[in-house]
Design a protein around this motif. Structure first.
Motif, PDB file in Angstrom:
ATOM      1  N   ASP A 106      -4.070 -25.958 -56.655  1.00 22.87           N
ATOM      2  CA  ASP A 106      -4.407 -25.045 -55.555  1.00 22.87           C
ATOM      3  C   ASP A 106      -4.855 -25.772 -54.298  1.00 22.87           C
ATOM      4  O   ASP A 106      -4.625 -25.308 -53.190  1.00 22.87           O
ATOM      5  N   ASP A 107      -5.562 -26.882 -54.485  1.00 21.78           N
ATOM      6  CA  ASP A 107      -6.023 -27.655 -53.333  1.00 21.78           C
ATOM      7  C   ASP A 107      -5.855 -29.129 -53.655  1.00 21.78           C
ATOM      8  O   ASP A 107      -6.727 -29.758 -54.239  1.00 21.78           O
ATOM      9  N   THR A 113      -7.686 -26.907 -60.072  1.00 27.72           N
ATOM     10  CA  THR A 113      -7.682 -26.691 -58.621  1.00 27.72           C
ATOM     11  C   THR A 113      -7.201 -27.955 -57.913  1.00 27.72           C
ATOM     12  O   THR A 113      -6.401 -27.894 -56.981  1.00 27.72           O
ATOM     13  N   ALA A 114      -7.679 -29.105 -58.369  1.00 24.48           N
ATOM     14  CA  ALA A 114      -7.374 -30.365 -57.681  1.00 24.48           C
ATOM     15  C   ALA A 114      -5.917 -30.790 -57.826  1.00 24.48           C
ATOM     16  O   ALA A 114      -5.429 -31.585 -57.029  1.00 24.48           O
ATOM     17  N   GLU A 125     -12.512 -37.016 -57.820  1.00 27.90           N
ATOM     18  CA  GLU A 125     -13.516 -36.095 -58.355  1.00 27.90           C
ATOM     19  C   GLU A 125     -13.075 -34.661 -58.094  1.00 27.90           C
ATOM     20  O   GLU A 125     -12.605 -34.340 -57.006  1.00 27.90           O
ATOM     21  N   THR A 126     -13.251 -33.795 -59.101  1.00 24.84           N
ATOM     22  CA  THR A 126     -12.589 -32.492 -59.037  1.00 24.84           C
ATOM     23  C   THR A 126     -13.522 -31.296 -58.947  1.00 24.84           C
ATOM     24  O   THR A 126     -13.072 -30.158 -59.005  1.00 24.84           O
ATOM     25  N   GLY A 127     -14.848 -31.509 -58.824  1.00 25.09           N
ATOM     26  CA  GLY A 127     -15.734 -30.362 -58.638  1.00 25.09           C
ATOM     27  C   GLY A 127     -15.646 -29.316 -59.729  1.00 25.09           C
ATOM     28  O   GLY A 127     -15.636 -28.133 -59.457  1.00 25.09           O
ATOM     29  N   ALA A 128     -15.577 -29.745 -60.975  1.00 23.81           N
ATOM     30  CA  ALA A 128     -15.610 -28.856 -62.136  1.00 23.81           C
ATOM     31  C   ALA A 128     -14.335 -28.041 -62.316  1.00 23.81           C
ATOM     32  O   ALA A 128     -14.257 -27.202 -63.197  1.00 23.81           O
ATOM     33  N   CYS A 129     -13.343 -28.263 -61.493  1.00 27.94           N
ATOM     34  CA  CYS A 129     -12.108 -27.482 -61.580  1.00 27.94           C
ATOM     35  C   CYS A 129     -10.887 -28.391 -61.527  1.00 27.94           C
ATOM     36  O   CYS A 129     -10.258 -28.521 -60.478  1.00 27.94           O
ATOM     37  N   ALA A 176      -7.446 -33.982 -52.112  1.00 30.71           N
ATOM     38  CA  ALA A 176      -8.053 -35.251 -52.538  1.00 30.71           C
ATOM     39  C   ALA A 176      -7.038 -36.113 -53.281  1.00 30.71           C
ATOM     40  O   ALA A 176      -7.030 -37.342 -53.145  1.00 30.71           O
ATOM     41  N   ILE A 191     -13.099 -34.841 -65.096  1.00 30.35           N
ATOM     42  CA  ILE A 191     -13.805 -33.597 -64.807  1.00 30.35           C
ATOM     43  C   ILE A 191     -15.218 -33.879 -64.337  1.00 30.35           C
ATOM     44  O   ILE A 191     -15.673 -33.345 -63.355  1.00 30.35           O
ATOM     45  N   TYR A 192     -15.938 -34.724 -65.033  1.00 23.76           N
ATOM     46  CA  TYR A 192     -17.309 -34.971 -64.602  1.00 23.76           C
ATOM     47  C   TYR A 192     -17.748 -36.427 -64.777  1.00 23.76           C
ATOM     48  O   TYR A 192     -18.914 -36.745 -64.632  1.00 23.76           O
ATOM     49  N   THR A 193     -16.810 -37.293 -65.128  1.00 18.84           N
ATOM     50  CA  THR A 193     -17.175 -38.709 -65.234  1.00 18.84           C
ATOM     51  C   THR A 193     -16.010 -39.522 -64.689  1.00 18.84           C
ATOM     52  O   THR A 193     -15.047 -38.967 -64.202  1.00 18.84           O
TER      53      THR A 193
END
Lengths: 225, 224
Positions: free
Chosen positions: A98-99, A94-95, A87-91, A102, A63-65
């Protein structure tokens, strides 16, 4: 025309079973579930169990590391070039749902750089009970919950618990210490999932990850058949 | 050929990887330059008139048929930060996949073959718009809007900013966005005649240096 696998360049349709050169791609299995349920520990155990017989790679979605990827590197479950962190941009959901851009890039790059691969494990960032993998990204998914997260999780259901191809109830060794009722968890999971399999697992004793590894081998046999 | 294709391409949920990028907002938040809706607006205005103008012109020029490799080289020359070039190419690669699935075209196939690791995202955006039958201005609108909407949604996550305030920033910037798009399209038309040297070369030094700083962090929410 989308299923034509003789085109040049990367596959545009994510679920294509073939790579641009026409070869069969690796089976992709997703592992999702809440924070701390033991996804990374299960991935590590699967790698140790399967690495001698299969060509393996792992994609992590922190998520952030990069801690999950770094844990796997530190544990030396696979050579570093076989582990990729997305890296998932806080979501995280989503990764993987939904998108999936990456993550698709990561699995394709792994096949290009360390392939041919038999199996790629895609681990999601710890998320909520609704986080499931897109069929465009993985061929099968494992949802990992644990007894310490509350023995009412199977009863509450949600897409992860009800739809995942395999539900793993992890850390069964902790059940007596946290007051979780394993029989009730198993019965609730059975009620939610009907014929879909459930495995109760402790990585700290008993047969460890063996049952999950056996399930993975079955999926792989079906994939390559 | 449908104008409504613009809505598909500009949709924030279009699956082309943008959700994992903050457009420099994460670095600006950490540096204390974005702390509120007002400072978010300042940041977005700066980005719109620099990176947004360049991206809009690149995208419009691609719609006009300027050669993608020349545009990609022009984008490289206008992006001093290696971290930003890397992010632009990764996003370009991801957009190429989504665009090929949505608007299959020989030009997008050729692009994917020529740039397997990705061309700069605005160039791909322009080719996607071209494949969808959209106009140069449409592509410029997409590129310019994305360059402010990305930081705005990222700031909602980074600062827990009120989402209505963040979206209000975008609404207030709309008239300026119109003007930037006009300039971008005009420059793209000149580039179609005179070559890519006619494209604008505005850049924000803090965006460039912030991207380098951000890329070195070990703990961050966004990829760029």
């Amino acid at each position: 025309m989308h299923l034509d696998h003789h085109r040049h360049g990367p596959a545009a349709v994510s679920a294509d079973a073939h790579r641009p050169d026409g070869s069969h791609r690796a089976l992709r299995i997703g592992l999702g579930g809440p924070v701390g349920s033991g996804k990374t520990a299960t991935v590590a155990a699967l790698c140790r169990e399967l690495r001698a017989e299969l060509s393996l790679a792992v994609v992590t979605n922190d998520i952030y590391t990069r801690e999950d990827a770094e844990f796997l590197l530190r544990e030396a479950v696979l050579p570093p070039e076989r582990i990729t962190a997305v890296e998932t941009g806080a979501c995280p959901h989503t990764a993987i749902r939904d998108d999936i851009s990456a993550n698709l890039e990561a699995v394709e790059d792994l096949e290009d750089t360390v392939g041919p691969l038999d199996l790629i494990l895609v681990e999601s960032g710890g998320d909520n009970l609704t986080a499931t993998f897109s069929k465009g990204l993985v061929d099968a998914q494992i949802f990992v919950i644990d007894v310490a997260g509350g023995d009412d999780i199977p009863r509450k259901g949600g897409p992860g618990v009800t739809m995942a191809d395999l539900l793993v109830v992890n850390k069964t060794d902790l059940a007596p210490h946290v007051g979780s009722d394993l029989a009730r968890m198993a019965a609730d999971a059975k009620a939610q999932r009907s014929e879909l399999p459930v495995i109760l697992q402790s990585l700290r004793g008993g047969s460890g990850v063996a049952d999950v590894a056996a399930w993975v081998r079955e999926r792989l046999a079906a994939w390559t058949a | 050929m449908s104008r409504a294709a613009l809505l598909v391409l500009a949709d924030g949920r279009f699956p082309a990887g943008g959700h994992a990028h903050s457009g420099g907002a994460e670095a600006a938040v950490k540096a204390g330059r974005i702390t509120s809706a007002a400072t978010l607006e300042d940041f977005c205005r700066g980005r719109l008139h620099t990176a947004g103008l360049v991206a809009g012109a690149l995208a419009a020029a691609a719609v006009l048929g300027v050669e993608p490799a020349a545009l990609d080289a022009a984008a490289d020359a206008r992006t001093p930060s290696p971290a930003l070039r890397n992010a632009a190419r990764r996003l370009g690669r991801q957009l190429t996949r989504a665009a090929r699935a949505c608007w299959p075209s020989p030009e997008l196939e050729a692009l994917a073959g020529e740039f397997p690791r990705g061309a700069h995202q605005p160039v791909v955006l322009g080719l996607a718009a071209r494949a969808a039958g959209l106009a140069p201005g449409d592509a410029a609108y997409c590129a310019a809007y994305e360059c402010v909407s990305g930081p705005a949604t990222a700031t909602v996550r980074l600062l827990s900013l009120d989402p209505f305030d963040a979206t209000g920033v975008l609404a207030r910037l709309a008239p300026e966005l119109d003007r930037v798009v006009d300039r971008a399209v005009e420059a793209a038309r000149r580039a179609a005649d005179e070559g890519v040297g006619a494209l604008p070369a505005a850049s924000g030094p803090l965006l460039e240096s912030g991207a380098e700083w951000h890329a070195a962090w070990s703990v961050r929410l966004f990829a760029s």
